[in-house]
Design an enzyme around this catalytic site. Structure first.
Site, PDB file in Angstrom:
ATOM      1  N   ARG A  37    -137.233 140.655 -65.931  1.00  0.00           N
ATOM      2  CA  ARG A  37    -135.853 141.184 -66.019  1.00  0.00           C
ATOM      3  C   ARG A  37    -135.782 142.421 -65.124  1.00  0.00           C
ATOM      4  O   ARG A  37    -136.307 143.470 -65.472  1.00  0.00           O
ATOM      5  CB  ARG A  37    -135.546 141.540 -67.473  1.00  0.00           C
ATOM      6  CG  ARG A  37    -135.194 140.325 -68.332  1.00  0.00           C
ATOM      7  CD  ARG A  37    -133.803 139.796 -68.016  1.00  0.00           C
ATOM      8  NE  ARG A  37    -132.800 140.819 -68.219  1.00  0.00           N
ATOM      9  CZ  ARG A  37    -132.125 140.996 -69.357  1.00  0.00           C
ATOM     10  NH1 ARG A  37    -132.307 140.193 -70.364  1.00  0.00           N
ATOM     11  NH2 ARG A  37    -131.235 141.965 -69.473  1.00  0.00           N
ATOM     12  N   HIS A 142    -123.740 133.960 -71.933  1.00  0.00           N
ATOM     13  CA  HIS A 142    -124.149 134.733 -73.116  1.00  0.00           C
ATOM     14  C   HIS A 142    -122.934 135.306 -73.797  1.00  0.00           C
ATOM     15  O   HIS A 142    -121.980 135.706 -73.134  1.00  0.00           O
ATOM     16  CB  HIS A 142    -125.043 135.911 -72.718  1.00  0.00           C
ATOM     17  CG  HIS A 142    -126.176 135.529 -71.825  1.00  0.00           C
ATOM     18  ND1 HIS A 142    -126.019 135.334 -70.473  1.00  0.00           N
ATOM     19  CD2 HIS A 142    -127.478 135.293 -72.097  1.00  0.00           C
ATOM     20  CE1 HIS A 142    -127.187 134.990 -69.945  1.00  0.00           C
ATOM     21  NE2 HIS A 142    -128.088 134.950 -70.911  1.00  0.00           N
ATOM     22  N   LYS A 168    -128.473 127.389 -69.661  1.00  0.00           N
ATOM     23  CA  LYS A 168    -128.859 128.285 -70.756  1.00  0.00           C
ATOM     24  C   LYS A 168    -127.604 128.794 -71.474  1.00  0.00           C
ATOM     25  O   LYS A 168    -126.698 129.336 -70.838  1.00  0.00           O
ATOM     26  CB  LYS A 168    -129.650 129.484 -70.208  1.00  0.00           C
ATOM     27  CG  LYS A 168    -129.998 130.482 -71.307  1.00  0.00           C
ATOM     28  CD  LYS A 168    -130.573 131.780 -70.746  1.00  0.00           C
ATOM     29  CE  LYS A 168    -130.736 132.789 -71.881  1.00  0.00           C
ATOM     30  NZ  LYS A 168    -130.965 134.151 -71.409  1.00  0.00           N
ATOM     31  N   LYS A 322    -130.844 132.964-106.801  1.00  0.00           N
ATOM     32  CA  LYS A 322    -131.531 132.067-107.738  1.00  0.00           C
ATOM     33  C   LYS A 322    -130.555 131.337-108.660  1.00  0.00           C
ATOM     34  O   LYS A 322    -130.740 130.171-108.984  1.00  0.00           O
ATOM     35  CB  LYS A 322    -132.554 132.859-108.557  1.00  0.00           C
ATOM     36  CG  LYS A 322    -133.756 133.319-107.729  1.00  0.00           C
ATOM     37  CD  LYS A 322    -134.794 134.016-108.572  1.00  0.00           C
ATOM     38  CE  LYS A 322    -135.985 134.418-107.707  1.00  0.00           C
ATOM     39  NZ  LYS A 322    -137.066 135.043-108.427  1.00  0.00           N
ATOM     40  N   ASP A 364    -141.779 130.765-111.003  1.00  0.00           N
ATOM     41  CA  ASP A 364    -142.142 132.124-111.444  1.00  0.00           C
ATOM     42  C   ASP A 364    -142.612 132.104-112.895  1.00  0.00           C
ATOM     43  O   ASP A 364    -143.559 132.808-113.262  1.00  0.00           O
ATOM     44  CB  ASP A 364    -140.925 133.068-111.362  1.00  0.00           C
ATOM     45  CG  ASP A 364    -140.615 133.497-109.935  1.00  0.00           C
ATOM     46  OD1 ASP A 364    -141.532 133.475-109.112  1.00  0.00           O
ATOM     47  OD2 ASP A 364    -139.446 133.842-109.666  1.00  0.00           O
TER      48      ASP A 364
HETATM   49  P1  NAP Z   1    -133.445 142.259-110.161  1.00  0.00           P
HETATM   50  O1  NAP Z   1    -132.892 140.992-110.675  1.00  0.00           O
HETATM   51  O2  NAP Z   1    -132.656 143.025-109.166  1.00  0.00           O
HETATM   52  O3  NAP Z   1    -133.735 143.213-111.421  1.00  0.00           O
HETATM   53  C1  NAP Z   1    -134.263 144.480-111.251  1.00  0.00           C
HETATM   54  C2  NAP Z   1    -134.451 145.154-112.601  1.00  0.00           C
HETATM   55  O4  NAP Z   1    -135.058 146.399-112.332  1.00  0.00           O
HETATM   56  C3  NAP Z   1    -133.159 145.444-113.360  1.00  0.00           C
HETATM   57  O5  NAP Z   1    -133.393 145.319-114.708  1.00  0.00           O
HETATM   58  C4  NAP Z   1    -132.875 146.895-112.966  1.00  0.00           C
HETATM   59  O6  NAP Z   1    -132.205 147.630-113.983  1.00  0.00           O
HETATM   60  C5  NAP Z   1    -134.252 147.453-112.835  1.00  0.00           C
HETATM   61  N1  NAP Z   1    -134.285 148.561-111.876  1.00  0.00           N
HETATM   62  C6  NAP Z   1    -134.020 148.507-110.565  1.00  0.00           C
HETATM   63  N2  NAP Z   1    -134.160 149.726-110.016  1.00  0.00           N
HETATM   64  C7  NAP Z   1    -134.508 150.559-111.022  1.00  0.00           C
HETATM   65  C8  NAP Z   1    -134.781 151.956-111.067  1.00  0.00           C
HETATM   66  N3  NAP Z   1    -134.737 152.706-109.963  1.00  0.00           N
HETATM   67  N4  NAP Z   1    -135.107 152.487-112.266  1.00  0.00           N
HETATM   68  C9  NAP Z   1    -135.166 151.740-113.379  1.00  0.00           C
HETATM   69  N5  NAP Z   1    -134.896 150.407-113.392  1.00  0.00           N
HETATM   70  C10 NAP Z   1    -134.575 149.836-112.217  1.00  0.00           C
HETATM   71  O7  NAP Z   1    -134.871 142.037-109.504  1.00  0.00           O
HETATM   72  P2  NAP Z   1    -135.949 140.890-109.886  1.00  0.00           P
HETATM   73  O8  NAP Z   1    -135.624 139.608-109.209  1.00  0.00           O
HETATM   74  O9  NAP Z   1    -136.108 140.856-111.337  1.00  0.00           O
HETATM   75  O10 NAP Z   1    -137.257 141.451-109.162  1.00  0.00           O
HETATM   76  C11 NAP Z   1    -137.908 142.625-109.633  1.00  0.00           C
HETATM   77  C12 NAP Z   1    -139.236 142.791-108.924  1.00  0.00           C
HETATM   78  O11 NAP Z   1    -140.116 141.741-109.290  1.00  0.00           O
HETATM   79  C13 NAP Z   1    -139.140 142.642-107.414  1.00  0.00           C
HETATM   80  O12 NAP Z   1    -138.864 143.890-106.835  1.00  0.00           O
HETATM   81  C14 NAP Z   1    -140.496 142.104-106.990  1.00  0.00           C
HETATM   82  O13 NAP Z   1    -141.331 143.157-106.565  1.00  0.00           O
HETATM   83  C15 NAP Z   1    -141.047 141.509-108.255  1.00  0.00           C
HETATM   84  N6  NAP Z   1    -141.220 140.034-108.083  1.00  0.00           N
HETATM   85  C16 NAP Z   1    -142.482 139.548-108.157  1.00  0.00           C
HETATM   86  C17 NAP Z   1    -142.700 138.203-108.015  1.00  0.00           C
HETATM   87  C18 NAP Z   1    -144.105 137.674-108.062  1.00  0.00           C
HETATM   88  O14 NAP Z   1    -144.283 136.468-107.858  1.00  0.00           O
HETATM   89  N7  NAP Z   1    -145.088 138.494-108.305  1.00  0.00           N
HETATM   90  C19 NAP Z   1    -141.638 137.312-107.834  1.00  0.00           C
HETATM   91  C20 NAP Z   1    -140.362 137.838-107.749  1.00  0.00           C
HETATM   92  C21 NAP Z   1    -140.171 139.208-107.877  1.00  0.00           C
HETATM   93  P3  NAP Z   1    -130.601 147.538-114.206  1.00  0.00           P
HETATM   94  O15 NAP Z   1    -130.391 146.290-114.978  1.00  0.00           O
HETATM   95  O16 NAP Z   1    -130.321 148.770-114.995  1.00  0.00           O
HETATM   96  O17 NAP Z   1    -129.995 147.533-112.847  1.00  0.00           O
END
Ligand code: NAP
Length: 546
Positions: A37, A142, A168, A322, A364
């Site tokens: 380029r 483009h 392209k 989900k 999960d």
């Molecule tokens: P989500 O649906 O957004 O739920 C998050 C939860 O965390 C809610 O209950 C929220 O509270 C709370 N929360 C968020 N920020 C907060 C803070 N600063 N202080 C206190 N509570 C807080 O998320 P999710 O899908 O459940 O995922 C949560 C975590 O699980 C992900 O970040 C990921 O790291 C982990 N994960 C792991 C796997 C695995 O296979 N190991 C798979 C998926 C996810 P409120 O209800 O008050 O908003």
């Protein structure tokens, strides 16, 4: 074979040496062509003869056959000088002893002022009749804002030009669906064609070009050096996405979510395809959340499934889609796993290639229970006496709780907002007829003792809202009688895991659950259990070292 062109922008004469060594690295990494380029170079230097000499040096010393592009500013380049000089610059290269394999000129520029380009065109024509090794003309168009309304007319015009060696088209993708149009254009082409979508939605068109016999795809040697938005690196194309193994019959999978750029899914599933020899590729598939989230999801996933030659066979589905996945599969008359009904959300889409319909499952939930059992060295029927605190009331908590309840555990959900926790507890108490699910405000967690603490919030997650914090107050009892399971897996050793280890508690990281849920997905898609060790290795190699 679809070629990989490493695009290298040269701005100053002093850059020539470094640019040539970058080109050598790109060749080493597996690029087939270099795109020089030179628009920055031509823009910064008024003496065009000097620019021509420098460009010729690049062509002469290029470690691979090359394309020379002096891109005009109106089509995303840096050149805003006069067109006569630009045409003369190209002509000086086409007629020289060391010719580039291709030059790239915008179709619109040639149409705007045919007389400016007449001399270059006659030179190309003469060269074409003289030698097999003549310089080919790539005609390009483009749009860095959207899909041009007259895209098809532009393609028709370029294809009809007798001097055009390859067409392209590149435009800013508005959604994943634009990639599908790029694939259709490749399928219906009359000449060798490059059809690429730019931006965060366009990666699919770049990676899957070999599936649709694209002429080439562009990549960069270093992440910081992109010459168009959304370009992958050569290493990403070749090592992460297995570019060389992608063909017509390759099955396409991916992770659907918003955002998805941080997902470890591509690293582990693509490594799994390599280990098992399965002909598949797994891509990030961003679908925006927000006000019309379900409409976006339905239209995009429907289009991927219905595309006749994409071979889209399944996806991991994450935040915020989900629940959308469950609704979508139901609306399409697909099979919904009973566990998914109980949880109210699915994380895996299966698109069978035969006549059976769609299916969605949740991996999960079994992965969480299995990780707990393995980590604690107990069976499912030994949960009855355990007091378990689930911290968080979002999607992961929703997936973890039914398994715990089914095993007879006593569960208390602690959440920042009590209302969400209460709703979740009520749902499970009613559905499971279980009296053991309670809901409390997170602030109250230190008042009780628990055998198991499960973090289902993003606190401690790399790139999350509080990567360095603990999801629980330090006053919560953590000793050798307690097991701490952190579902966060990036990094594997979160602040909570480190704190629990320091205080003698047993720990289970989110890596176990993540790897296990992925192996279950892999098995559903390919019929072969996901190679666990490969997944663990890929996960430890990718982005987050701590
Ligand atoms: P989500 O649906 O957004 O739920 C998050 C939860 O965390 C809610 O209950 C929220 O509270 C709370 N929360 C968020 N920020 C907060 C803070 N600063 N202080 C206190 N509570 C807080 O998320 P999710 O899908 O459940 O995922 C949560 C975590 O699980 C992900 O970040 C990921 O790291 C982990 N994960 C792991 C796997 C695995 O296979 N190991 C798979 C998926 C996810 P409120 O209800 O008050 O908003």
């Amino acid at each position: 074979m679809t070629l990989i062109a490493a695009s290298i922008a040269v701005h100053e004469p002093d850059d020539i040496g470094l640019s040539l060594s970058r080109a050598a690295d790109a060749a080493e990494s597996g690029a087939n062509l270099i795109e020089w380029r030179i628009d920055g170079l031509a823009q910064n230097h008024e003496v065009m003869d000097e620019v021509a000499n420098l460009a010729q040096q690049l062509v002469r010393e290029s470690p691979l056959p090359c394309i020379v592009t002096c891109r005009i500013a109106t089509e995303g380049g840096e050149y805003s000088g006069d067109e006569q000089s630009r045409a003369a610059l190209y002509e000086s290269m086409v007629g020289s002893d060391h010719r580039p394999r291709y030059i790239d000129v915008e179709w619109a520029a040639m149409r705007r002022s045919p007389s400016t380009w007449a001399s270059l065109r006659s030179c190309l024509k003469v060269e074409q009749s003289r030698s097999d090794l003549h310089t080919g003309l790539i005609l390009s168009t483009h749009d860095f804002t959207s899909r041009p309304a007259d895209l098809l007319q532009r393609i028709e015009g370029m294809s009809r030009d007798p001097l055009c060696a390859a067409v392209k088209v590149a435009w800013q993708a508005r959604s994943l669906r634009d990639n599908l149009e790029a694939f259709d254009l490749l399928r219906d082409r009359h000449k060798p064609m490059i059809a690429l979508c730019m931006g965060q939605f366009g990666l699919m068109s770049r990676v899957l070009a070999p599936k649709f016999d694209g002429f080439l795809t562009f990549a960069v040697d270093q992440e910081m050096e992109v010459t168009a938005p959304g370009q992958p690196t050569i290493d990403e194309l070749k090592k992460l996405y297995r570019f060389d193994r992608i063909g017509k019959s390759t099955r396409v999978y991916g992770v659907i979510g918003w955002p998805v750029s941080h997902s470890q899914g591509p690293a582990i599933h693509n490594a799994g395809f390599t280990t098992t020899g399965f002909d598949g590729v797994y891509l990030p598939l961003p679908i925006p959340g927000g006000p019309v989230e379900y409409e976006h999801f339905k239209a995009t996933v429907g289009a991927l499934i219905d595309h006749p030659s994409l071979n889209f066979c399944g996806a991991s589905v994450t935040i915020p889609h989900k629940e959308n996945l469950l609704r979508f599969v139901k609306e399409r008359g697909g099979r919904v796993d009973p566990l998914v009904e109980r949880i109210g959300a699915a994380n895996t889409l299966i698109v069978p290639s035969e006549f059976s319909g769609l299916e969605c499952i949740n991996t999960d939930a079994p992965a969480a229970i299995h990780s707990l059992c393995a980590g604690m060295g107990i069976n499912r029927n030994e949960f009855g006496n355990l007091r378990i605190a689930v911290i968080g009331a979002g999607g992961v908590a929703r997936a973890v709780i039914p398994g715990l309840v089914e095993c007879g555990a006593n569960v208390t959900i602690f959440n920042r907002s009590l209302e969400r926790a209460t709703r979740l507890a009520a749902e499970f108490s009613i559905r499971e007829a279980a009296s053991g699910v309670e809901a409390k405000l997170l602030d109250l967690i230190a008042r009780e003792r628990f055998d198991v603490l499960i973090n289902c919030t993003p606190i401690g997650m790399h790139g999350g809202p509080a990567p360095d914090e603990l999801p629980i107050p330090t006053s919560v009892v953590l000793d050798e009688s307690v097991t701490v399971f952190d579902t966060v897996y990036t990094p594997p050793r979160t602040p909570l895991i480190q704190q629990a280890e320091a205080r003698g508690a047993k720990t289970i990281t989110g890596v176990d659950m993540f790897v296990l849920q992925a192996t279950l997905q892999f098995e559903k898609w390919t019929g072969t259990p996901g190679p666990r060790e490969t997944f663990e290795r890929a996960l430890s190699r990718s982005a987050h070292p701590t």
